[in-house]
Design a protein around this motif. Structure first.
Motif, mmCIF file in Angstrom:
data_model
loop_
_atom_site.group_PDB
_atom_site.id
_atom_site.type_symbol
_atom_site.label_atom_id
_atom_site.label_comp_id
_atom_site.label_asym_id
_atom_site.label_seq_id
_atom_site.Cartn_x
_atom_site.Cartn_y
_atom_site.Cartn_z
ATOM 1 N N GLU A 16 -18.116 9.101 7.766
ATOM 2 C CA GLU A 16 -18.840 7.946 7.242
ATOM 3 C C GLU A 16 -17.884 7.092 6.415
ATOM 4 O OE1 GLU A 16 -22.485 8.824 5.165
ATOM 5 O OE2 GLU A 16 -22.990 10.402 6.601
ATOM 6 N N CYS A 17 -17.461 5.989 7.015
ATOM 7 C CA CYS A 17 -16.525 5.090 6.341
ATOM 8 C C CYS A 17 -17.104 3.679 6.304
ATOM 9 C CB CYS A 17 -15.187 5.075 7.068
ATOM 10 S SG CYS A 17 -14.361 6.684 7.126
ATOM 11 N N HIS A 18 -16.675 2.920 5.323
ATOM 12 C CA HIS A 18 -17.114 1.540 5.183
ATOM 13 C C HIS A 18 -16.058 0.750 4.435
ATOM 14 C CE1 HIS A 18 -18.299 3.314 1.336
ATOM 15 N NE2 HIS A 18 -18.235 2.101 0.841
ATOM 16 N N GLU A 19 -16.157 -0.571 4.545
ATOM 17 C CA GLU A 19 -15.257 -1.448 3.797
ATOM 18 C C GLU A 19 -15.965 -1.931 2.549
ATOM 19 O OE1 GLU A 19 -14.049 -4.664 6.329
ATOM 20 O OE2 GLU A 19 -12.479 -3.459 7.243
ATOM 21 N N GLN A 20 -15.199 -2.058 1.476
ATOM 22 C CA GLN A 20 -15.754 -2.562 0.225
ATOM 23 C C GLN A 20 -14.694 -3.364 -0.502
ATOM 24 O OE1 GLN A 20 -17.944 0.223 -2.104
ATOM 25 N NE2 GLN A 20 -17.841 -1.020 -3.935
ATOM 26 N N THR A 21 -15.106 -4.525 -1.028
ATOM 27 C CA THR A 21 -14.197 -5.321 -1.843
ATOM 28 C C THR A 21 -14.006 -4.607 -3.173
ATOM 29 O OG1 THR A 21 -14.921 -7.368 -0.807
ATOM 30 C CG2 THR A 21 -13.813 -7.559 -2.939
ATOM 31 N N VAL A 22 -12.777 -4.260 -3.467
ATOM 32 C CA VAL A 22 -12.464 -3.537 -4.697
ATOM 33 C C VAL A 22 -12.274 -4.516 -5.843
ATOM 34 C CG1 VAL A 22 -10.753 -2.052 -5.801
ATOM 35 C CG2 VAL A 22 -11.491 -1.587 -3.464
ATOM 36 N N THR A 23 -11.536 -5.561 -5.604
ATOM 37 C CA THR A 23 -11.295 -6.558 -6.633
ATOM 38 C C THR A 23 -10.804 -7.838 -5.982
ATOM 39 O OG1 THR A 23 -10.262 -6.957 -8.779
ATOM 40 C CG2 THR A 23 -8.902 -5.900 -7.112
ATOM 41 N N THR A 24 -10.848 -8.902 -6.738
ATOM 42 C CA THR A 24 -10.298 -10.172 -6.273
ATOM 43 C C THR A 24 -9.360 -10.699 -7.343
ATOM 44 O OG1 THR A 24 -11.991 -11.576 -7.268
ATOM 45 C CG2 THR A 24 -12.465 -10.683 -5.063
ATOM 46 N N SER A 25 -8.567 -11.666 -6.984
ATOM 47 C CA SER A 25 -7.622 -12.231 -7.941
ATOM 48 C C SER A 25 -8.340 -12.972 -9.069
ATOM 49 C CB SER A 25 -6.628 -13.154 -7.231
ATOM 50 O OG SER A 25 -7.307 -14.178 -6.532
ATOM 51 N N ASP A 26 -9.640 -13.239 -8.899
ATOM 52 C CA ASP A 26 -10.417 -13.835 -9.998
ATOM 53 C C ASP A 26 -10.517 -12.883 -11.186
ATOM 54 O OD1 ASP A 26 -10.874 -16.141 -8.620
ATOM 55 O OD2 ASP A 26 -12.959 -15.705 -8.145
ATOM 56 N N PHE A 27 -10.432 -11.576 -10.919
ATOM 57 C CA PHE A 27 -10.653 -10.571 -11.957
ATOM 58 C C PHE A 27 -9.383 -9.874 -12.413
ATOM 59 C CE2 PHE A 27 -14.578 -10.742 -9.418
ATOM 60 C CZ PHE A 27 -15.393 -11.284 -10.377
ATOM 61 N N GLY A 28 -8.259 -10.204 -11.853
ATOM 62 C CA GLY A 28 -7.028 -9.544 -12.262
ATOM 63 C C GLY A 28 -5.811 -10.277 -11.747
ATOM 64 N N ASP A 29 -4.678 -9.834 -12.170
ATOM 65 C CA ASP A 29 -3.423 -10.445 -11.776
ATOM 66 C C ASP A 29 -2.974 -9.818 -10.465
ATOM 67 O OD1 ASP A 29 -1.144 -11.969 -11.836
ATOM 68 O OD2 ASP A 29 -0.057 -10.530 -13.077
ATOM 69 N N ILE A 30 -3.432 -10.388 -9.351
ATOM 70 C CA ILE A 30 -3.113 -9.833 -8.048
ATOM 71 C C ILE A 30 -2.318 -10.857 -7.254
ATOM 72 C CG2 ILE A 30 -4.027 -8.906 -5.894
ATOM 73 C CD1 ILE A 30 -6.629 -8.331 -7.410
ATOM 74 N N SER A 31 -1.149 -10.465 -6.827
ATOM 75 C CA SER A 31 -0.373 -11.294 -5.917
ATOM 76 C C SER A 31 -0.450 -10.646 -4.541
ATOM 77 C CB SER A 31 1.089 -11.386 -6.369
ATOM 78 O OG SER A 31 1.709 -10.121 -6.223
ATOM 79 N N MET A 32 -0.117 -11.371 -3.507
ATOM 80 C CA MET A 32 -0.144 -10.789 -2.164
ATOM 81 C C MET A 32 0.828 -9.617 -2.084
ATOM 82 S SD MET A 32 -1.568 -10.609 0.725
ATOM 83 C CE MET A 32 -2.511 -12.065 1.068
ATOM 84 N N THR A 33 1.972 -9.721 -2.731
ATOM 85 C CA THR A 33 2.948 -8.630 -2.716
ATOM 86 C C THR A 33 2.385 -7.376 -3.380
ATOM 87 O OG1 THR A 33 4.763 -10.214 -2.775
ATOM 88 C CG2 THR A 33 5.276 -7.946 -3.404
ATOM 89 N N SER A 34 1.764 -7.511 -4.556
ATOM 90 C CA SER A 34 1.220 -6.329 -5.227
ATOM 91 C C SER A 34 0.055 -5.748 -4.434
ATOM 92 C CB SER A 34 0.792 -6.636 -6.660
ATOM 93 O OG SER A 34 -0.328 -7.485 -6.698
ATOM 94 N N CYS A 35 -0.719 -6.593 -3.784
ATOM 95 C CA CYS A 35 -1.821 -6.095 -2.969
ATOM 96 C C CYS A 35 -1.289 -5.270 -1.795
ATOM 97 C CB CYS A 35 -2.670 -7.268 -2.461
ATOM 98 S SG CYS A 35 -4.125 -6.748 -1.530
ATOM 99 N N LEU A 36 -0.321 -5.796 -1.088
ATOM 100 C CA LEU A 36 0.231 -5.094 0.070
ATOM 101 C C LEU A 36 0.895 -3.775 -0.312
ATOM 102 C CD1 LEU A 36 1.688 -8.152 1.984
ATOM 103 C CD2 LEU A 36 -0.308 -6.783 2.629
ATOM 104 N N MET A 37 1.403 -3.696 -1.546
ATOM 105 C CA MET A 37 2.067 -2.478 -1.999
ATOM 106 C C MET A 37 1.080 -1.469 -2.590
ATOM 107 S SD MET A 37 5.502 -4.155 -3.626
ATOM 108 C CE MET A 37 6.000 -2.633 -4.371
ATOM 109 N N GLY A 38 -0.195 -1.797 -2.653
ATOM 110 C CA GLY A 38 -1.174 -0.883 -3.231
ATOM 111 C C GLY A 38 -1.351 -1.173 -4.700
#
Length: 68
Positions: A16-38
């Motif tokens: 049983e698997c599903h997708e869920q939005t964990v966070t968005t850049s609205d709520f934290g300092d997320i760059s595409m590089t940091s996202c891709l690296m986990g």
């Protein structure tokens, strides 16, 4: 906006698997590089949800989807 969308599976029912939005850049300092690296936000979110296994994640640019 960058969203981190996790693919989560239940530890009690591994099929049983599903997708869920964990966070968005609205709520934290997320760059595409940091996202891709986990991003650290993903690790923090997983600590708060011990009954689920992280099967993967993806980084999405754009407005959050209401269906996720």
């Amino acid at each position: 906006m960058i969203q981190i969308i996790a693919v989560l599976c239940s530890l009690s029912s591994p099929a049983e698997c599903h997708e869920q939005t964990v966070t968005t850049s609205d709520f934290g300092d997320i760059s595409m590089t940091s996202c891709l690296m986990g991003a650290p936000q993903l690790a923090e979110w997983m600590k708060e949800h011990p009954g689920q296994r992280l099967a993967g994640w993806k980084c999405v640019i754009g407005t959050p989807s209401k269906g996720i």
